[in-house]
Scaffold this motif. Sequence first.
Motif, PDB file in Angstrom:
ATOM      1  N   GLY A   1       0.947  -1.290  -0.062  1.00 51.96           N
ATOM      2  CA  GLY A   1       0.098   0.012   0.007  1.00 51.96           C
ATOM      3  C   GLY A   1       0.921   1.386  -0.003  1.00 51.96           C
ATOM      4  N   HIS A   2       2.003   1.141   0.176  1.00 51.28           N
ATOM      5  CA  HIS A   2       2.926   2.240   0.162  1.00 51.28           C
ATOM      6  C   HIS A   2       3.809   2.486  -1.181  1.00 51.28           C
ATOM      7  N   LEU A   3       3.196   1.722  -1.951  1.00 51.01           N
ATOM      8  CA  LEU A   3       4.062   1.738  -3.388  1.00 51.01           C
ATOM      9  C   LEU A   3       3.123   2.388  -4.384  1.00 51.01           C
ATOM     10  N   ARG A   4       3.760   3.403  -5.199  1.00 51.85           N
ATOM     11  CA  ARG A   4       3.328   3.977  -6.169  1.00 51.85           C
ATOM     12  C   ARG A   4       3.970   3.503  -7.368  1.00 51.85           C
ATOM     13  N   PHE A   5       2.982   3.471  -8.366  1.00 51.72           N
ATOM     14  CA  PHE A   5       3.536   3.014  -9.886  1.00 51.72           C
ATOM     15  C   PHE A   5       3.268   4.451 -10.880  1.00 51.72           C
ATOM     16  N   HIS A   6       4.106   4.298 -11.766  1.00 48.95           N
ATOM     17  CA  HIS A   6       3.643   5.037 -13.203  1.00 48.95           C
ATOM     18  C   HIS A   6       4.777   4.749 -14.147  1.00 48.95           C
ATOM     19  N   VAL A   7       4.266   4.898 -15.435  1.00 42.09           N
ATOM     20  CA  VAL A   7       4.969   4.378 -16.533  1.00 42.09           C
ATOM     21  C   VAL A   7       5.682   5.564 -17.242  1.00 42.09           C
ATOM     22  N   MET A   8       6.794   5.367 -17.713  1.00 44.20           N
ATOM     23  CA  MET A   8       7.368   6.420 -18.710  1.00 44.20           C
ATOM     24  C   MET A   8       7.946   5.877 -20.140  1.00 44.20           C
ATOM     25  N   ILE A   9       7.302   6.386 -21.064  1.00 39.43           N
ATOM     26  CA  ILE A   9       7.267   5.730 -22.355  1.00 39.43           C
ATOM     27  C   ILE A   9       7.282   6.732 -23.236  1.00 39.43           C
ATOM     28  N   HIS A  10       7.930   6.521 -24.533  1.00 44.17           N
ATOM     29  CA  HIS A  10       7.601   7.630 -25.757  1.00 44.17           C
ATOM     30  C   HIS A  10       6.430   7.623 -26.198  1.00 44.17           C
TER      31      HIS A  10
ATOM     32  N   ALA B   1       1.080  -0.630 -22.842  1.00 47.01           N
ATOM     33  CA  ALA B   1       2.112  -0.513 -21.873  1.00 47.01           C
ATOM     34  C   ALA B   1       1.723  -0.533 -20.547  1.00 47.01           C
ATOM     35  N   GLU B   2       0.626   0.378 -20.258  1.00 46.00           N
ATOM     36  CA  GLU B   2       0.279   0.557 -18.897  1.00 46.00           C
ATOM     37  C   GLU B   2      -0.658  -0.654 -18.370  1.00 46.00           C
ATOM     38  N   ARG B   3      -1.321  -1.139 -19.314  1.00 47.02           N
ATOM     39  CA  ARG B   3      -1.982  -2.405 -19.133  1.00 47.02           C
ATOM     40  C   ARG B   3      -0.991  -3.985 -18.550  1.00 47.02           C
ATOM     41  N   TYR B   4       0.105  -3.750 -19.471  1.00 46.35           N
ATOM     42  CA  TYR B   4       1.212  -4.679 -19.324  1.00 46.35           C
ATOM     43  C   TYR B   4       1.859  -4.530 -17.862  1.00 46.35           C
ATOM     44  N   TRP B   5       2.069  -3.252 -17.445  1.00 49.89           N
ATOM     45  CA  TRP B   5       2.969  -3.225 -16.351  1.00 49.89           C
ATOM     46  C   TRP B   5       1.809  -3.368 -14.955  1.00 49.89           C
ATOM     47  N   ALA B   6       0.605  -2.876 -15.408  1.00 50.55           N
ATOM     48  CA  ALA B   6      -0.322  -3.443 -14.336  1.00 50.55           C
ATOM     49  C   ALA B   6      -0.301  -4.811 -13.926  1.00 50.55           C
ATOM     50  N   ASP B   7      -0.361  -5.794 -15.173  1.00 49.05           N
ATOM     51  CA  ASP B   7      -0.238  -7.013 -14.854  1.00 49.05           C
ATOM     52  C   ASP B   7       1.100  -7.822 -14.176  1.00 49.05           C
ATOM     53  N   VAL B   8       2.096  -7.017 -14.546  1.00 47.89           N
ATOM     54  CA  VAL B   8       3.235  -7.444 -13.844  1.00 47.89           C
ATOM     55  C   VAL B   8       3.417  -7.229 -12.444  1.00 47.89           C
ATOM     56  N   VAL B   9       2.955  -6.104 -12.013  1.00 51.95           N
ATOM     57  CA  VAL B   9       2.718  -5.786 -10.571  1.00 51.95           C
ATOM     58  C   VAL B   9       1.712  -6.345  -9.682  1.00 51.95           C
ATOM     59  N   GLU B  10       0.516  -6.868 -10.637  1.00 51.84           N
ATOM     60  CA  GLU B  10      -0.819  -7.213 -10.107  1.00 51.84           C
ATOM     61  C   GLU B  10      -1.489  -6.324  -9.400  1.00 51.84           C
ATOM     62  N   ALA B  11      -1.622  -5.095 -10.245  1.00 53.55           N
ATOM     63  CA  ALA B  11      -2.056  -4.003  -9.635  1.00 53.55           C
ATOM     64  C   ALA B  11      -3.303  -3.391 -10.652  1.00 53.55           C
ATOM     65  N   ASP B  12      -4.180  -2.707 -10.319  1.00 52.38           N
ATOM     66  CA  ASP B  12      -5.233  -1.984 -11.244  1.00 52.38           C
ATOM     67  C   ASP B  12      -4.516  -0.802 -12.104  1.00 52.38           C
ATOM     68  N   VAL B  13      -4.793  -0.828 -13.406  1.00 52.18           N
ATOM     69  CA  VAL B  13      -4.179   0.437 -13.960  1.00 52.18           C
ATOM     70  C   VAL B  13      -4.907   1.677 -13.494  1.00 52.18           C
ATOM     71  N   SER B  14      -5.917   1.799 -12.833  1.00 53.76           N
ATOM     72  CA  SER B  14      -6.454   3.056 -12.356  1.00 53.76           C
ATOM     73  C   SER B  14      -5.699   3.507 -10.981  1.00 53.76           C
ATOM     74  N   ALA B  15      -4.884   2.536 -10.476  1.00 56.53           N
ATOM     75  CA  ALA B  15      -4.260   2.820  -9.113  1.00 56.53           C
ATOM     76  C   ALA B  15      -2.908   3.393  -9.888  1.00 56.53           C
ATOM     77  N   PHE B  16      -2.430   3.505 -11.014  1.00 59.39           N
ATOM     78  CA  PHE B  16      -1.255   3.954 -11.356  1.00 59.39           C
ATOM     79  C   PHE B  16      -1.290   5.617 -11.476  1.00 59.39           C
ATOM     80  N   GLY B  17      -0.211   6.181 -11.175  1.00 57.92           N
ATOM     81  CA  GLY B  17      -0.053   7.718 -11.537  1.00 57.92           C
ATOM     82  C   GLY B  17       0.142   7.885 -12.980  1.00 57.92           C
TER      83      GLY B  17
END
Length: 214
Positions: free
Chosen positions: A123-132, A140-156
């Motif tokens: 719960g102390h983690l924050r995620f966001h994607v950096m991409i061209h 890419a956002e969906r891919y990384w959400a699957d990797v970290v087992e989180a919902d895309v809506s929780a991403f910054g």
Amino acid sequence: MTYDQIQVELGCSKSSISLWVRDLPKPVPRTPSEQARLAARKRWEHEGPRREAARQATKDTARREIGTLTERELFLVGVGLYWAEGTKDKPHARRERVIFVNSDPGMIRLFLAWLDLVGVDRGHLRFHVMIHESADVHGAERYWADVVEADVSAFGKTTLKRHNPKTVRKNVDTRYRGCLVIQVRQSAELYRRIEGWWYGIVGAASATEPPNRI
């Protein structure tokens, strides 16, 4: 095509091929350089798969040599991983925050396992994607959400790098998914411990005899 190539394609004898093509115009003889390129390509067609099989066999053997990791082994690997790839504090720029950025999903999973080990709540983690910006951002956002087992809506908010058409980029295929940023909130104390752990590893390694080769 050469007689050999026609023979492989049709499954007939070279004498038959000779009869069929005897009235056709003769091909222009190849230059020595063209002949050398053709010979090299033929060798590689045979040698390439063999080398790739040997390469993969070495990797498979090395992977089996690792076996299972103890908690201490994972702990040490994680400290080294962060010090190589994570954000670090500088005398001219105080950055006592734990921020890890990487494009390798294996590195991301290992770092998350390490955070679990040292007691960081997810719960102390924050995620966001950096991409061209020219890439498949949503994919890419969906891919990384699957990797970290989180919902895309929780991403910054995703950080987009402006596309420069003059730049010849190599990472343009469908496997390009940018980088994932993992930030640990309120992590100054954890950062200080990581720095201490790292220099403890350096000091311990410097004080020991060189290990025996495996």
